[in-house]
Scaffold this active site. Structure first.
Site, PDB file in Angstrom:
ATOM      1  N   ASP A   8     -69.334  56.355 -12.880  1.00  0.00           N
ATOM      2  CA  ASP A   8     -69.048  55.083 -12.230  1.00  0.00           C
ATOM      3  C   ASP A   8     -70.381  54.646 -11.589  1.00  0.00           C
ATOM      4  O   ASP A   8     -71.288  55.463 -11.411  1.00  0.00           O
ATOM      5  CB  ASP A   8     -67.981  55.328 -11.152  1.00  0.00           C
ATOM      6  CG  ASP A   8     -67.706  54.108 -10.311  1.00  0.00           C
ATOM      7  OD1 ASP A   8     -67.515  53.027 -10.883  1.00  0.00           O
ATOM      8  OD2 ASP A   8     -67.676  54.239  -9.071  1.00  0.00           O
ATOM      9  N   LEU A   9     -70.496  53.375 -11.259  1.00  0.00           N
ATOM     10  CA  LEU A   9     -71.763  52.898 -10.672  1.00  0.00           C
ATOM     11  C   LEU A   9     -71.649  52.740  -9.160  1.00  0.00           C
ATOM     12  O   LEU A   9     -72.254  53.485  -8.386  1.00  0.00           O
ATOM     13  CB  LEU A   9     -72.139  51.561 -11.328  1.00  0.00           C
ATOM     14  CG  LEU A   9     -73.354  50.820 -10.773  1.00  0.00           C
ATOM     15  CD1 LEU A   9     -74.613  51.644 -10.916  1.00  0.00           C
ATOM     16  CD2 LEU A   9     -73.523  49.486 -11.491  1.00  0.00           C
ATOM     17  N   ASP A  10     -70.831  51.755  -8.759  1.00  0.00           N
ATOM     18  CA  ASP A  10     -70.764  51.422  -7.343  1.00  0.00           C
ATOM     19  C   ASP A  10     -70.110  52.539  -6.549  1.00  0.00           C
ATOM     20  O   ASP A  10     -68.983  52.925  -6.831  1.00  0.00           O
ATOM     21  CB  ASP A  10     -69.973  50.112  -7.183  1.00  0.00           C
ATOM     22  CG  ASP A  10     -69.875  49.712  -5.730  1.00  0.00           C
ATOM     23  OD1 ASP A  10     -70.788  50.066  -4.965  1.00  0.00           O
ATOM     24  OD2 ASP A  10     -68.891  49.068  -5.358  1.00  0.00           O
ATOM     25  N   THR A  16     -73.232  49.147  -3.851  1.00  0.00           N
ATOM     26  CA  THR A  16     -73.238  47.688  -3.916  1.00  0.00           C
ATOM     27  C   THR A  16     -72.046  47.087  -3.170  1.00  0.00           C
ATOM     28  O   THR A  16     -71.913  45.862  -3.110  1.00  0.00           O
ATOM     29  CB  THR A  16     -73.201  47.196  -5.378  1.00  0.00           C
ATOM     30  OG1 THR A  16     -72.165  47.893  -6.035  1.00  0.00           O
ATOM     31  CG2 THR A  16     -74.508  47.393  -6.081  1.00  0.00           C
ATOM     32  N   LYS A  44     -62.745  48.162  -4.005  1.00  0.00           N
ATOM     33  CA  LYS A  44     -63.667  49.054  -4.720  1.00  0.00           C
ATOM     34  C   LYS A  44     -63.094  49.474  -6.070  1.00  0.00           C
ATOM     35  O   LYS A  44     -61.950  49.931  -6.140  1.00  0.00           O
ATOM     36  CB  LYS A  44     -63.981  50.289  -3.871  1.00  0.00           C
ATOM     37  CG  LYS A  44     -64.885  49.968  -2.706  1.00  0.00           C
ATOM     38  CD  LYS A  44     -65.337  51.235  -2.001  1.00  0.00           C
ATOM     39  CE  LYS A  44     -66.297  50.882  -0.893  1.00  0.00           C
ATOM     40  NZ  LYS A  44     -66.652  52.052  -0.075  1.00  0.00           N
ATOM     41  N   SER A 115     -68.652  51.466 -15.576  1.00  0.00           N
ATOM     42  CA  SER A 115     -68.469  50.641 -14.384  1.00  0.00           C
ATOM     43  C   SER A 115     -67.628  49.418 -14.715  1.00  0.00           C
ATOM     44  O   SER A 115     -67.790  48.830 -15.785  1.00  0.00           O
ATOM     45  CB  SER A 115     -69.832  50.192 -13.854  1.00  0.00           C
ATOM     46  OG  SER A 115     -69.661  49.195 -12.869  1.00  0.00           O
ATOM     47  N   ALA A 116     -66.769  49.038 -13.764  1.00  0.00           N
ATOM     48  CA  ALA A 116     -65.966  47.816 -13.937  1.00  0.00           C
ATOM     49  C   ALA A 116     -66.840  46.575 -13.771  1.00  0.00           C
ATOM     50  O   ALA A 116     -66.398  45.467 -14.031  1.00  0.00           O
ATOM     51  CB  ALA A 116     -64.851  47.793 -12.904  1.00  0.00           C
ATOM     52  N   LYS A 146     -59.513  50.183 -14.775  1.00  0.00           N
ATOM     53  CA  LYS A 146     -59.098  51.422 -14.105  1.00  0.00           C
ATOM     54  C   LYS A 146     -57.871  51.075 -13.258  1.00  0.00           C
ATOM     55  O   LYS A 146     -57.817  49.979 -12.728  1.00  0.00           O
ATOM     56  CB  LYS A 146     -60.229  51.917 -13.190  1.00  0.00           C
ATOM     57  CG  LYS A 146     -61.529  52.213 -13.928  1.00  0.00           C
ATOM     58  CD  LYS A 146     -62.684  52.415 -12.927  1.00  0.00           C
ATOM     59  CE  LYS A 146     -64.016  52.460 -13.659  1.00  0.00           C
ATOM     60  NZ  LYS A 146     -65.186  52.553 -12.771  1.00  0.00           N
ATOM     61  N   GLU A 170     -66.608  59.650  -9.999  1.00  0.00           N
ATOM     62  CA  GLU A 170     -66.045  58.433  -9.388  1.00  0.00           C
ATOM     63  C   GLU A 170     -65.966  58.525  -7.873  1.00  0.00           C
ATOM     64  O   GLU A 170     -65.962  59.620  -7.311  1.00  0.00           O
ATOM     65  CB  GLU A 170     -64.588  58.259  -9.891  1.00  0.00           C
ATOM     66  CG  GLU A 170     -64.427  57.309 -11.037  1.00  0.00           C
ATOM     67  CD  GLU A 170     -64.535  55.834 -10.638  1.00  0.00           C
ATOM     68  OE1 GLU A 170     -64.620  55.525  -9.441  1.00  0.00           O
ATOM     69  OE2 GLU A 170     -64.529  54.996 -11.554  1.00  0.00           O
ATOM     70  N   ASP A 171     -65.848  57.348  -7.234  1.00  0.00           N
ATOM     71  CA  ASP A 171     -65.606  57.311  -5.788  1.00  0.00           C
ATOM     72  C   ASP A 171     -64.312  56.577  -5.444  1.00  0.00           C
ATOM     73  O   ASP A 171     -63.960  56.482  -4.278  1.00  0.00           O
ATOM     74  CB  ASP A 171     -66.768  56.611  -5.067  1.00  0.00           C
ATOM     75  CG  ASP A 171     -66.768  55.122  -5.342  1.00  0.00           C
ATOM     76  OD1 ASP A 171     -66.610  54.742  -6.521  1.00  0.00           O
ATOM     77  OD2 ASP A 171     -66.908  54.334  -4.395  1.00  0.00           O
TER      78      ASP A 171
HETATM   79  P1  B16 Z   1     -68.504  42.474 -11.038  1.00  0.00           P
HETATM   80  P2  B16 Z   1     -67.596  50.156 -10.153  1.00  0.00           P
HETATM   81  C1  B16 Z   1     -66.833  47.683  -9.412  1.00  0.00           C
HETATM   82  O1  B16 Z   1     -67.847  48.585  -9.749  1.00  0.00           O
HETATM   83  C2  B16 Z   1     -66.856  47.419  -7.918  1.00  0.00           C
HETATM   84  O2  B16 Z   1     -66.522  48.605  -7.203  1.00  0.00           O
HETATM   85  C3  B16 Z   1     -65.852  46.342  -7.581  1.00  0.00           C
HETATM   86  O3  B16 Z   1     -65.885  46.067  -6.185  1.00  0.00           O
HETATM   87  C4  B16 Z   1     -66.182  45.072  -8.383  1.00  0.00           C
HETATM   88  O4  B16 Z   1     -65.249  44.038  -8.128  1.00  0.00           O
HETATM   89  C5  B16 Z   1     -66.170  45.418  -9.876  1.00  0.00           C
HETATM   90  O5  B16 Z   1     -67.111  46.456 -10.117  1.00  0.00           O
HETATM   91  C6  B16 Z   1     -66.523  44.209 -10.741  1.00  0.00           C
HETATM   92  O6  B16 Z   1     -67.840  43.835 -10.488  1.00  0.00           O
HETATM   93  O7  B16 Z   1     -67.913  41.343 -10.252  1.00  0.00           O
HETATM   94  O8  B16 Z   1     -69.977  42.685 -10.761  1.00  0.00           O
HETATM   95  O9  B16 Z   1     -68.197  42.381 -12.511  1.00  0.00           O
HETATM   96  O10 B16 Z   1     -67.164  50.866  -8.902  1.00  0.00           O
HETATM   97  O11 B16 Z   1     -66.546  50.189 -11.258  1.00  0.00           O
HETATM   98  O12 B16 Z   1     -68.956  50.574 -10.625  1.00  0.00           O
HETATM   99 MG    MG Z   2     -66.995  52.913  -7.705  1.00  0.00          MG
END
Ligand code: B16
Ligand code: MG
Length: 226
Positions: A8-10, A16, A44, A115-116, A146, A170-171
């Site tokens: 996962d990224l964030d 972020t 998140k 990452s989402a 997810k 993941e977090d």
């Molecule tokens: P975007 P992850 C997620 O990243 C974030 O945790 C979530 O807060 C955010 O809405 C989602 O990505 C979509 O991000 O608007 O930049 O496409 O935790 O899956 O790395």
């Molecule tokens: Mg995350």
């Protein structure tokens, strides 16, 4: 035998969440919904549109906007977010991540990003780690977000591996659920309460040690018959 890691990224590689929070807050001000950091925790790992829906529901304004207007609002938030993430530099890698990525490379373990975030590739570039990833899943290609396992299954697939040969990190609670459902060994970092379902929990990214993770994953594999 573990041959791949799907990250996962964030909240795992960098944080972020604060930038997402600031950008959503800015949008909230425009539409008359205010929320705090505690509410932001629920966003998140949740996709952009689902995050907007949660914010609108929180402000009792779910029925006020057409689907078209919601897309415009989500785009506005993303434009603010994109401005904020231009500040990201390699110094924003969370503690211990550089060492973990170096150890993974040395061990010739393949890496994928699950990452989402549609901004994932830009963030990897800004963090200076785009080159170490063998695959980056494009969340726009997914049928389900997810906690559906799809993104992690695709991560393994794009590395040419079976899920059982991969570790997922993941977090977010929805993320751990997704990793487990994909049939991967799950490593959860951060909040112990949200990481209850993780196969291995660590409190901080500095505790993400390759040797510890591999030992835990391999001992679990011995117990299971794949
Ligand atoms: P975007 P992850 C997620 O990243 C974030 O945790 C979530 O807060 C955010 O809405 C989602 O990505 C979509 O991000 O608007 O930049 O496409 O935790 O899956 O790395
Ligand atoms: Mg995350």
């Amino acid at each position: 035998m573990i041959k791949g890691f799907v990250f996962d990224l964030d909240g795992v590689l960098t944080d972020t969440a604060e930038y997402h929070y600031l950008a959503w807050q800015e949008l909230g001000e425009k539409i008359g919904i205010s929320f705090d950091r505690e509410f932001n925790e629920q966003l998140k790992g949740i996709s952009r549109m689902d995050s907007l829906e949660r914010i609108l529901a929180y402000g009792h304004k779910s029925n006020l906007y057409s689907e078209e207007k919601k897309m415009i609002l989500a785009d506005e938030k993303n434009e603010d977010y994109k401005k904020l993430i231009t500040q990201i530099t390699p110094a924003d890698l969370l503690p211990g991540i550089t060492e973990l990525l170096m150890d993974l490379k040395k061990a010739e373990i393949k890496l994928a990003l699950a990452s989402a975030s549609k901004n994932g590739p830009v963030i990897l570039e800004r963090l200076g780690i785009a080159d170490v990833f063998d695959a980056v899943i494009d969340p726009a290609t997914l049928m389900h977000g997810k906690p559906d396992p799809e993104i992690f299954i695709k991560g393994a697939e794009q590395l040419g591996l079976r899920p059982e040969e991969c570790v997922g990190v993941e977090d977010a609670e929805a993320g751990i659920e997704a990793i487990n459902a994909a049939g991967m060994f799950s490593v959860g970092v951060g909040n112990e309460q949200s990481m209850k379902a993780a196969d291995l929990f660590v409190a901080a990214t500095t505790d993400l040690k390759l040797s510890t993770i591999l030992a835990a994953a391999q001992s679990q594999q011995k117990e299971r018959k794949f």
